[in-house]
Design a protein around this motif. Structure first.
Motif, PDB file in Angstrom:
ATOM      1  N   ARG A 225       0.763  -1.172  -0.127  1.00 26.56           N
ATOM      2  CA  ARG A 225       0.076  -0.019   0.016  1.00 26.56           C
ATOM      3  C   ARG A 225       0.805   1.371  -0.166  1.00 26.56           C
ATOM      4  O   ARG A 225       2.081   1.279   0.574  1.00 26.56           O
ATOM      5  CB  ARG A 225      -0.985   0.002   1.269  1.00 26.56           C
ATOM      6  N   PRO A 226       0.343   2.280  -0.842  1.00 21.44           N
ATOM      7  CA  PRO A 226       1.119   3.687  -0.622  1.00 21.44           C
ATOM      8  C   PRO A 226       1.503   4.000   0.740  1.00 21.44           C
ATOM      9  O   PRO A 226       0.623   3.615   1.787  1.00 21.44           O
ATOM     10  CB  PRO A 226       0.368   4.541  -1.117  1.00 21.44           C
ATOM     11  N   ALA A 227       2.592   4.981   1.104  1.00 22.24           N
ATOM     12  CA  ALA A 227       2.664   5.286   2.560  1.00 22.24           C
ATOM     13  C   ALA A 227       1.665   6.044   3.104  1.00 22.24           C
ATOM     14  O   ALA A 227       1.566   6.103   4.292  1.00 22.24           O
ATOM     15  CB  ALA A 227       4.243   5.859   2.275  1.00 22.24           C
ATOM     16  N   TRP A 228       1.308   6.964   2.124  1.00 23.72           N
ATOM     17  CA  TRP A 228       0.165   7.897   2.650  1.00 23.72           C
ATOM     18  C   TRP A 228      -1.115   6.985   3.041  1.00 23.72           C
ATOM     19  O   TRP A 228      -1.627   7.487   4.112  1.00 23.72           O
ATOM     20  CB  TRP A 228      -0.131   8.981   1.545  1.00 23.72           C
ATOM     21  N   ALA A 229      -1.329   5.883   2.122  1.00 24.58           N
ATOM     22  CA  ALA A 229      -2.545   5.221   2.746  1.00 24.58           C
ATOM     23  C   ALA A 229      -2.208   4.436   4.210  1.00 24.58           C
ATOM     24  O   ALA A 229      -3.248   4.398   4.786  1.00 24.58           O
ATOM     25  CB  ALA A 229      -2.724   4.134   1.794  1.00 24.58           C
ATOM     26  N   GLU A 230      -1.266   4.109   4.468  1.00 20.40           N
ATOM     27  CA  GLU A 230      -0.901   3.493   5.630  1.00 20.40           C
ATOM     28  C   GLU A 230      -0.589   4.428   6.697  1.00 20.40           C
ATOM     29  O   GLU A 230      -1.304   4.215   7.835  1.00 20.40           O
ATOM     30  CB  GLU A 230       0.479   2.549   5.650  1.00 20.40           C
ATOM     31  N   ALA A 231      -0.293   5.700   6.408  1.00 22.69           N
ATOM     32  CA  ALA A 231      -0.240   6.700   7.385  1.00 22.69           C
ATOM     33  C   ALA A 231      -1.650   6.979   7.794  1.00 22.69           C
ATOM     34  O   ALA A 231      -2.058   7.350   8.985  1.00 22.69           O
ATOM     35  CB  ALA A 231       0.479   7.753   7.012  1.00 22.69           C
ATOM     36  N   THR A 232      -2.647   7.097   6.714  1.00 23.58           N
ATOM     37  CA  THR A 232      -3.963   7.364   6.934  1.00 23.58           C
ATOM     38  C   THR A 232      -4.626   6.573   7.788  1.00 23.58           C
ATOM     39  O   THR A 232      -5.197   6.880   8.857  1.00 23.58           O
ATOM     40  CB  THR A 232      -4.837   7.467   5.781  1.00 23.58           C
ATOM     41  N   LEU A 233      -4.481   4.987   7.885  1.00 18.03           N
ATOM     42  CA  LEU A 233      -4.960   4.088   8.578  1.00 18.03           C
ATOM     43  C   LEU A 233      -4.168   4.351  10.135  1.00 18.03           C
ATOM     44  O   LEU A 233      -5.112   4.062  11.068  1.00 18.03           O
ATOM     45  CB  LEU A 233      -4.553   2.680   8.162  1.00 18.03           C
ATOM     46  N   ALA A 234      -2.941   4.714   9.970  1.00 12.25           N
ATOM     47  CA  ALA A 234      -2.276   4.621  11.493  1.00 12.25           C
ATOM     48  C   ALA A 234      -3.018   5.889  12.210  1.00 12.25           C
ATOM     49  O   ALA A 234      -3.356   5.768  13.360  1.00 12.25           O
ATOM     50  CB  ALA A 234      -0.975   4.809  11.276  1.00 12.25           C
ATOM     51  N   VAL A 235      -3.112   6.970  11.554  1.00 14.59           N
ATOM     52  CA  VAL A 235      -3.808   7.955  12.105  1.00 14.59           C
ATOM     53  C   VAL A 235      -5.175   8.103  12.442  1.00 14.59           C
ATOM     54  O   VAL A 235      -5.765   8.178  13.663  1.00 14.59           O
ATOM     55  CB  VAL A 235      -3.838   9.322  11.342  1.00 14.59           C
ATOM     56  N   VAL A 236      -6.103   7.196  11.703  1.00 17.31           N
ATOM     57  CA  VAL A 236      -7.501   7.123  12.070  1.00 17.31           C
ATOM     58  C   VAL A 236      -7.683   5.970  12.954  1.00 17.31           C
ATOM     59  O   VAL A 236      -8.205   6.259  13.900  1.00 17.31           O
ATOM     60  CB  VAL A 236      -8.132   6.771  10.899  1.00 17.31           C
ATOM     61  N   GLY A 237      -6.738   4.988  13.085  1.00 14.98           N
ATOM     62  CA  GLY A 237      -6.880   3.699  14.051  1.00 14.98           C
ATOM     63  C   GLY A 237      -6.451   4.525  15.355  1.00 14.98           C
ATOM     64  O   GLY A 237      -7.072   4.391  16.415  1.00 14.98           O
ATOM     65  N   CYS A 238      -5.351   5.101  15.582  1.00 14.12           N
ATOM     66  CA  CYS A 238      -4.946   5.555  16.816  1.00 14.12           C
ATOM     67  C   CYS A 238      -5.790   6.706  17.222  1.00 14.12           C
ATOM     68  O   CYS A 238      -6.082   7.047  18.429  1.00 14.12           O
ATOM     69  CB  CYS A 238      -3.356   6.215  16.722  1.00 14.12           C
ATOM     70  N   GLY A 239      -6.161   7.646  16.308  1.00 16.88           N
ATOM     71  CA  GLY A 239      -7.046   8.672  16.803  1.00 16.88           C
ATOM     72  C   GLY A 239      -8.475   8.063  17.424  1.00 16.88           C
ATOM     73  O   GLY A 239      -9.019   8.592  18.440  1.00 16.88           O
ATOM     74  N   ALA A 240      -8.817   7.033  16.710  1.00 16.50           N
ATOM     75  CA  ALA A 240     -10.182   6.516  17.495  1.00 16.50           C
ATOM     76  C   ALA A 240      -9.794   5.833  18.847  1.00 16.50           C
ATOM     77  O   ALA A 240     -10.620   5.903  19.528  1.00 16.50           O
ATOM     78  CB  ALA A 240     -10.555   5.172  16.326  1.00 16.50           C
ATOM     79  N   VAL A 241      -8.664   5.110  19.084  1.00 19.44           N
ATOM     80  CA  VAL A 241      -8.322   4.552  20.270  1.00 19.44           C
ATOM     81  C   VAL A 241      -8.122   5.897  21.204  1.00 19.44           C
ATOM     82  O   VAL A 241      -8.914   5.976  22.613  1.00 19.44           O
ATOM     83  CB  VAL A 241      -7.131   3.882  20.221  1.00 19.44           C
ATOM     84  N   ILE A 242      -7.533   6.961  20.949  1.00 22.70           N
ATOM     85  CA  ILE A 242      -7.126   8.253  21.670  1.00 22.70           C
ATOM     86  C   ILE A 242      -8.715   8.847  22.195  1.00 22.70           C
ATOM     87  O   ILE A 242      -8.878   9.251  23.501  1.00 22.70           O
ATOM     88  CB  ILE A 242      -6.302   8.868  21.191  1.00 22.70           C
ATOM     89  N   GLY A 243      -9.380   8.937  21.082  1.00 26.40           N
ATOM     90  CA  GLY A 243     -10.892   9.528  21.300  1.00 26.40           C
ATOM     91  C   GLY A 243     -11.762   8.619  22.177  1.00 26.40           C
ATOM     92  O   GLY A 243     -12.132   9.349  23.206  1.00 26.40           O
ATOM     93  N   ALA A 244     -11.551   7.268  22.009  1.00 26.96           N
ATOM     94  CA  ALA A 244     -12.333   6.584  23.233  1.00 26.96           C
ATOM     95  C   ALA A 244     -11.937   6.672  24.593  1.00 26.96           C
ATOM     96  O   ALA A 244     -12.447   6.843  25.521  1.00 26.96           O
ATOM     97  CB  ALA A 244     -12.404   5.040  22.684  1.00 26.96           C
ATOM     98  N   THR A 245     -10.434   6.805  24.468  1.00 29.17           N
ATOM     99  CA  THR A 245     -10.053   6.971  26.037  1.00 29.17           C
ATOM    100  C   THR A 245     -10.235   8.344  26.421  1.00 29.17           C
ATOM    101  O   THR A 245     -10.525   8.487  27.725  1.00 29.17           O
ATOM    102  CB  THR A 245      -8.099   6.857  25.943  1.00 29.17           C
ATOM    103  N   LEU A 246     -10.242   9.261  25.825  1.00 30.94           N
ATOM    104  CA  LEU A 246     -10.748  10.689  26.243  1.00 30.94           C
ATOM    105  C   LEU A 246     -12.105  10.780  26.689  1.00 30.94           C
ATOM    106  O   LEU A 246     -12.430  11.453  27.597  1.00 30.94           O
ATOM    107  CB  LEU A 246     -10.255  11.905  25.158  1.00 30.94           C
ATOM    108  N   LEU A 247     -12.973   9.846  25.974  1.00 28.62           N
ATOM    109  CA  LEU A 247     -14.511   9.964  26.157  1.00 28.62           C
ATOM    110  C   LEU A 247     -14.729   9.299  27.813  1.00 28.62           C
ATOM    111  O   LEU A 247     -15.426   9.679  28.308  1.00 28.62           O
ATOM    112  CB  LEU A 247     -15.052   9.106  25.024  1.00 28.62           C
ATOM    113  N   VAL A 248     -14.179   7.913  27.827  1.00 23.90           N
ATOM    114  CA  VAL A 248     -14.310   7.381  28.994  1.00 23.90           C
ATOM    115  C   VAL A 248     -13.840   8.093  30.282  1.00 23.90           C
ATOM    116  O   VAL A 248     -14.364   7.925  31.306  1.00 23.90           O
ATOM    117  CB  VAL A 248     -13.956   5.835  28.713  1.00 23.90           C
ATOM    118  N   ASN A 249     -12.776   8.876  29.807  1.00 21.90           N
ATOM    119  CA  ASN A 249     -11.969   9.300  31.122  1.00 21.90           C
ATOM    120  C   ASN A 249     -12.913  10.754  31.515  1.00 21.90           C
ATOM    121  O   ASN A 249     -12.378  11.399  32.352  1.00 21.90           O
ATOM    122  CB  ASN A 249     -10.833   9.726  30.695  1.00 21.90           C
TER     123      ASN A 249
END
Length: 433
Positions: A225-249
């Motif tokens: 996959r292109p580097a930008w596509a994998e970077a997008t997946l990383a940002v979205v995935g980590c963003g969802a995890v961090i967002g969920a953590t901020l929400l429950v906290n």
């Protein structure tokens, strides 16, 4: 001369193609977002305030989804292999009653009230009872040649009646205090620090999966996959995890519990109040653990490959040397164990075991799997899809409760959504051919 007959690919279509994201996953996420925003806006317009998209409601929603989601991961395997299990709701109630009787009436007589082994023994027995029941039903299906619909329909009646007989129709309470933590609540959560540890591990897991996929593509000579596509997946995935953590906290303990906790631990409460975060609830962490285990089981092991092979073509799978009958016993046994674990979460959350626990859960579990993309024709289904399907189902229920719909309308909506999901699955498979 350039070729103008081929339509130009848009940026969104290119993003989906290069990231290789499942379009059905995107559809479920879009539907979930529509449900959440729709109920929140409706509440804001009718009642003057939106109660759905709040930390309190979303935290409770995650806890309420856990029991159904755990069972839905097992139902994926059952439906993929072209079977059905209508007994999971009654089985959950029976396992909960067995665990309740152990904790309240039996184990304290031998170990003493409040013994730390009581809840451990109860959980083990509950999961094993569920596994035994599931394996027994699977044996009737595989070796007795009785259709799964009939066996599990009989189980729906048998295990509900058995639960009534074991408890004599009584509510068994209170359950062990440590056992109760697995149902959530202020003390049944890991708090601010524990949640950030979970969030960091989640981000590490996302990045690790992307790196592992890149290594496997290199080993098997598959286009990267292109580097930008994998970077997008990383940002979205980590963003969802961090967002969920901020929400429950951001969801604090109730003030009364904070005052009592501070008094018991000699903590001075400041004038502006003491903010203590709930963090991730224990049942949610159990669900995440089950999802990871089941995903690995289905995608990385011979067992998972056999499940999809049987669902795709049972006759060909048997001719290829797969013991389809023994696989059926194991699949239903695993479904039973997951139902026993779900009974732990459900009874712990209620703080007691009742004969009615799990009523109609079989319908919600099947609906969650089907809405999540598991095909009733067999051979197709994902674990993450089933969990998203469970979240969709629970979101519909919670939203209708918040805006004041009565139980009759809720049943109409749930039934309609299930039929719609099956119809969309038929259209998807027809267009995929």
């Amino acid at each position: 001369m350039s070729d103008t007959s081929k339509p130009k690919e848009g940026p969104l279509a290119r993003l989906i193609r290069e990231t290789e994201v499942d379009t059905r996953l995107l559809g479920m996420l879009a539907a979930l977002a529509l449900i959440w925003v729709g109920f929140h806006v409706y509440g804001a317009v009718v009642n003057g305030f939106g109660a759905f998209l709040t930390p309190r409601n979303l935290w409770n929603l995650s806890v309420q989804t856990s029991s159904i989601a755990i069972m839905a991961t097992g139902m994926v395997l059952v439906i993929v292999t072209r079977h059905i299990d209508l007994s999971v709701g009654s089985m959950l109630g029976f396992c909960a009653i067995v665990m309740g009787v152990l904790q309240v009436n039996i184990l304290p007589q031998f170990l003493g009230l409040g013994h730390p082994m009581i809840w451990i023994i109860a959980v083990i027995v509950g999961v094993m009872v569920g596994g035994f029941i599931g394996a027994f039903q699977g044996a009737l299906i595989a070796y007795g040649k009785i259709p799964a619909f009939i066996v599990t329909l009989g189980g729906l009646l048998v295990w509900r009646g058995a639960a009534f007989l074991v408890a004599r129709g009584e509510t068994i309470s209170p359950v062990d205090s440590t056992f109760k933590l697995m149902g959530g609540g202020p003390f049944g959560a890991v708090g601010n620090t524990g949640s950030w540890i979970v969030g960091i591990l989640g981000c590490v897991g996302v990045l690790g999966l992307i790196a592992m996929a890149r290594r496997n593509r290199r080993i098997f000579h598959i286009r990267q996959r292109p580097a930008w596509a994998e970077a997008t997946l990383a940002v979205v995935g980590c963003g969802a995890v961090i967002g969920a953590t901020l929400l429950v906290n951001s969801y604090p303990w109730p003030k009364g519990i904070v005052r009592r906790y501070a008094a018991e631990n000699n903590i001075e409460v400041p004038a502006e109040g003491l903010f203590i975060s709930h963090g991730f609830a224990i049942p949610v962490l159990i669900t995440i653990g089950v999802a990871i285990f089941m995903t690995i089981l289905m995608s990385r092991t011979r067992f998972g490959r056999y499940v999809y092979a049987i669902g795709g073509n049972p006759e060909a799978a048997e001719l290829a040397g797969i013991n389809t009958r023994w696989m059926t016993v194991k699949i239903f046994g695993l479904m039973g164990m997951l139902t026993g674990l779900s009974a732990v979460v459900a009874s712990a959350r209620l703080g007691s075991a009742t004969n009615a626990l799990g009523t109609l859960d079989e319908l919600y579990v099947i609906a969650a799997a089907v809405i999540g993309g598991t095909s009733l024709a067999g051979g197709i289904g994902t674990i993450y899809g089933a969990i998203l399907g469970a979240l969709v189902m629970q979101s519909l229920q919670t939203g209708m409760v918040l805006i004041g719909f009565d139980a009759a309308i809720q049943q109409v909506v749930v039934g309609s959504v299930l039929v719609l999901a099956v119809w969309l699955d038929i259209l998807y498979r027809r267009n995929a051919k």
